[in-house]
Scaffold this motif. Sequence first.
Motif, mmCIF file in Angstrom:
data_model
loop_
_atom_site.group_PDB
_atom_site.id
_atom_site.type_symbol
_atom_site.label_atom_id
_atom_site.label_comp_id
_atom_site.label_asym_id
_atom_site.label_seq_id
_atom_site.Cartn_x
_atom_site.Cartn_y
_atom_site.Cartn_z
ATOM 1 N N ILE A 174 35.689 35.512 37.028
ATOM 2 C CA ILE A 174 36.489 35.574 35.805
ATOM 3 C C ILE A 174 37.515 34.457 35.879
ATOM 4 O O ILE A 174 38.238 34.339 36.861
ATOM 5 N N VAL A 175 37.558 33.634 34.853
ATOM 6 C CA VAL A 175 38.514 32.532 34.784
ATOM 7 C C VAL A 175 39.199 32.568 33.427
ATOM 8 O O VAL A 175 38.525 32.502 32.383
ATOM 9 N N ASP A 176 40.509 32.720 33.464
ATOM 10 C CA ASP A 176 41.295 32.718 32.225
ATOM 11 C C ASP A 176 40.800 33.771 31.238
ATOM 12 O O ASP A 176 40.679 33.524 30.039
ATOM 13 N N GLY A 177 40.497 34.963 31.760
ATOM 14 C CA GLY A 177 40.083 36.075 30.916
ATOM 15 C C GLY A 177 38.644 36.027 30.452
ATOM 16 O O GLY A 177 38.206 36.889 29.691
ATOM 17 N N ILE A 178 37.883 35.032 30.896
ATOM 18 C CA ILE A 178 36.489 34.866 30.460
ATOM 19 C C ILE A 178 35.550 35.221 31.607
ATOM 20 O O ILE A 178 35.665 34.671 32.708
ATOM 21 N N LEU A 179 34.632 36.131 31.373
ATOM 22 C CA LEU A 179 33.660 36.545 32.379
ATOM 23 C C LEU A 179 32.543 35.512 32.471
ATOM 24 O O LEU A 179 31.961 35.110 31.461
ATOM 25 N N LEU A 180 32.243 35.062 33.680
ATOM 26 C CA LEU A 180 31.150 34.105 33.914
ATOM 27 C C LEU A 180 29.867 34.893 34.169
ATOM 28 O O LEU A 180 29.518 35.215 35.308
ATOM 29 N N ASP A 181 29.176 35.235 33.094
ATOM 30 C CA ASP A 181 28.018 36.134 33.161
ATOM 31 C C ASP A 181 26.902 35.589 34.048
ATOM 32 O O ASP A 181 26.340 36.326 34.864
ATOM 33 N N LYS A 182 26.579 34.310 33.897
ATOM 34 C CA LYS A 182 25.467 33.740 34.661
ATOM 35 C C LYS A 182 25.750 33.789 36.158
ATOM 36 O O LYS A 182 24.867 34.093 36.957
ATOM 37 N N ARG A 183 26.971 33.480 36.542
ATOM 38 C CA ARG A 183 27.322 33.502 37.957
ATOM 39 C C ARG A 183 27.287 34.928 38.495
ATOM 40 O O ARG A 183 26.826 35.165 39.611
ATOM 41 N N LEU A 184 27.753 35.883 37.686
ATOM 42 C CA LEU A 184 27.739 37.275 38.106
ATOM 43 C C LEU A 184 26.306 37.764 38.303
ATOM 44 O O LEU A 184 25.990 38.440 39.293
ATOM 45 N N ILE A 214 34.907 37.027 43.956
ATOM 46 C CA ILE A 214 34.130 37.980 44.745
ATOM 47 C C ILE A 214 33.588 37.280 45.986
ATOM 48 O O ILE A 214 33.132 36.134 45.917
ATOM 49 N N ASP A 215 33.674 37.954 47.151
ATOM 50 C CA ASP A 215 33.162 37.362 48.376
ATOM 51 C C ASP A 215 31.775 37.907 48.687
ATOM 52 O O ASP A 215 31.215 38.703 47.927
ATOM 53 N N SER A 216 31.218 37.478 49.818
ATOM 54 C CA SER A 216 29.840 37.830 50.148
ATOM 55 C C SER A 216 29.661 39.299 50.468
ATOM 56 O O SER A 216 28.542 39.809 50.460
ATOM 57 N N LYS A 217 30.759 40.006 50.746
ATOM 58 C CA LYS A 217 30.677 41.433 51.059
ATOM 59 C C LYS A 217 30.946 42.315 49.845
ATOM 60 O O LYS A 217 31.014 43.536 49.969
ATOM 61 N N GLY A 218 31.126 41.690 48.687
ATOM 62 C CA GLY A 218 31.343 42.453 47.471
ATOM 63 C C GLY A 218 32.784 42.821 47.213
ATOM 64 O O GLY A 218 33.066 43.600 46.301
ATOM 65 N N ASN A 219 33.708 42.278 48.002
ATOM 66 C CA ASN A 219 35.130 42.535 47.761
ATOM 67 C C ASN A 219 35.620 41.668 46.608
ATOM 68 O O ASN A 219 35.314 40.471 46.551
ATOM 69 N N VAL A 220 36.372 42.271 45.708
ATOM 70 C CA VAL A 220 36.831 41.571 44.515
ATOM 71 C C VAL A 220 38.350 41.397 44.567
ATOM 72 O O VAL A 220 39.080 42.367 44.769
ATOM 73 N N TYR A 221 38.779 40.144 44.397
ATOM 74 C CA TYR A 221 40.213 39.843 44.289
ATOM 75 C C TYR A 221 40.523 39.616 42.814
ATOM 76 O O TYR A 221 39.836 38.862 42.123
ATOM 77 N N VAL A 222 41.566 40.282 42.326
ATOM 78 C CA VAL A 222 41.930 40.195 40.912
ATOM 79 C C VAL A 222 43.381 39.752 40.790
ATOM 80 O O VAL A 222 44.271 40.319 41.431
ATOM 81 N N ASP A 223 43.612 38.736 39.982
ATOM 82 C CA ASP A 223 44.962 38.283 39.660
ATOM 83 C C ASP A 223 45.152 38.412 38.153
ATOM 84 O O ASP A 223 44.403 37.812 37.368
ATOM 85 N N LEU A 224 46.144 39.220 37.750
ATOM 86 C CA LEU A 224 46.380 39.470 36.341
ATOM 87 C C LEU A 224 47.323 38.434 35.752
ATOM 88 O O LEU A 224 48.075 37.769 36.466
ATOM 89 N N TYR A 225 47.280 38.315 34.433
ATOM 90 C CA TYR A 225 48.215 37.413 33.754
ATOM 91 C C TYR A 225 49.651 37.836 34.011
ATOM 92 O O TYR A 225 50.505 37.040 34.355
ATOM 93 N N ASN A 226 49.906 39.114 33.822
ATOM 94 C CA ASN A 226 51.255 39.645 34.001
ATOM 95 C C ASN A 226 51.177 40.814 34.973
ATOM 96 O O ASN A 226 50.747 41.903 34.619
#
Length: 287
Positions: A174-184, A214-226
Amino acid sequence: MSEYTIVIVRTIFAFFFILLLARLLGSKQIAQLTFFDYITGISIGNMAAALAIDVNMQPMDAIIGLLLFSLLTTLVVFGALKSLKFRKLVEGRPTILIRNGNVLEKNLFKEKITFDDLMQGLREKSVFKLADVEMATLETSGVITVMKKAEYNPLTPKDIGMPVEAEHTPSLIIVDGILLDKRLNYLGYSKEWLLGEVLKQGAKNFKNVFLAQIDSKGNVYVDLYNEEEKVTQVKQKPLLSAQLRKMQADLEGFAIQTNDQNAKQMYYNQSIELQDLINKINPYLKE
């Protein structure tokens, strides 16, 4: 044309011309020639500045000088790549500052390095004790590289025979609120699963997320706008809805992957039944 207009035009030309030269010179394929790069950069910069603001200078004179200087720089780098002797002449040789745990004072004096400079270089490599150092070398780029004594090196899984799982490079999904469907999809994860992970970390939806990785183990890091708007307690109803959609998507994926026709039909049937259940309870899971 007024003098100010001439200066503006020549400055713009000089800027883009020097940018073009930098692109043509490209990255060096050898160790950094720090002092040589420094002198070359100053010289080319002075020529470009003269081309920009010296209205008495003929533009062609400055251009010839810039091109010739860039050509000579390229020849020096090419010569260093092709000839070991020429490389030593241009960039010098690394100097050992500490050998077998002993500081070589003569080499420090030769390279005009004070004890404080040496300690600073060691600290930059996370080394604070001279007793920990087996060898320290001043590279031709001006960087001090350090080899610790064997007993002070960190223990690795390989040292104790522990098998480790291979990892791939973490990917932004996810970059700037946009989901990268193909990469996912390429990574093998569903949109529903990712939504559940995002909800767990306090976001309301994908648009609240500035960056997600997302890393190779499926862990997701999320940074919010606010970060101040992060939901401190995850709402269970939207999360349950996302998990059910993930399960339904997984069943469809299993049906596509298997070659067993009976299993394929079973997965499809279960997927349809789960979709009917989601449709029935979905109105009650909205908040």
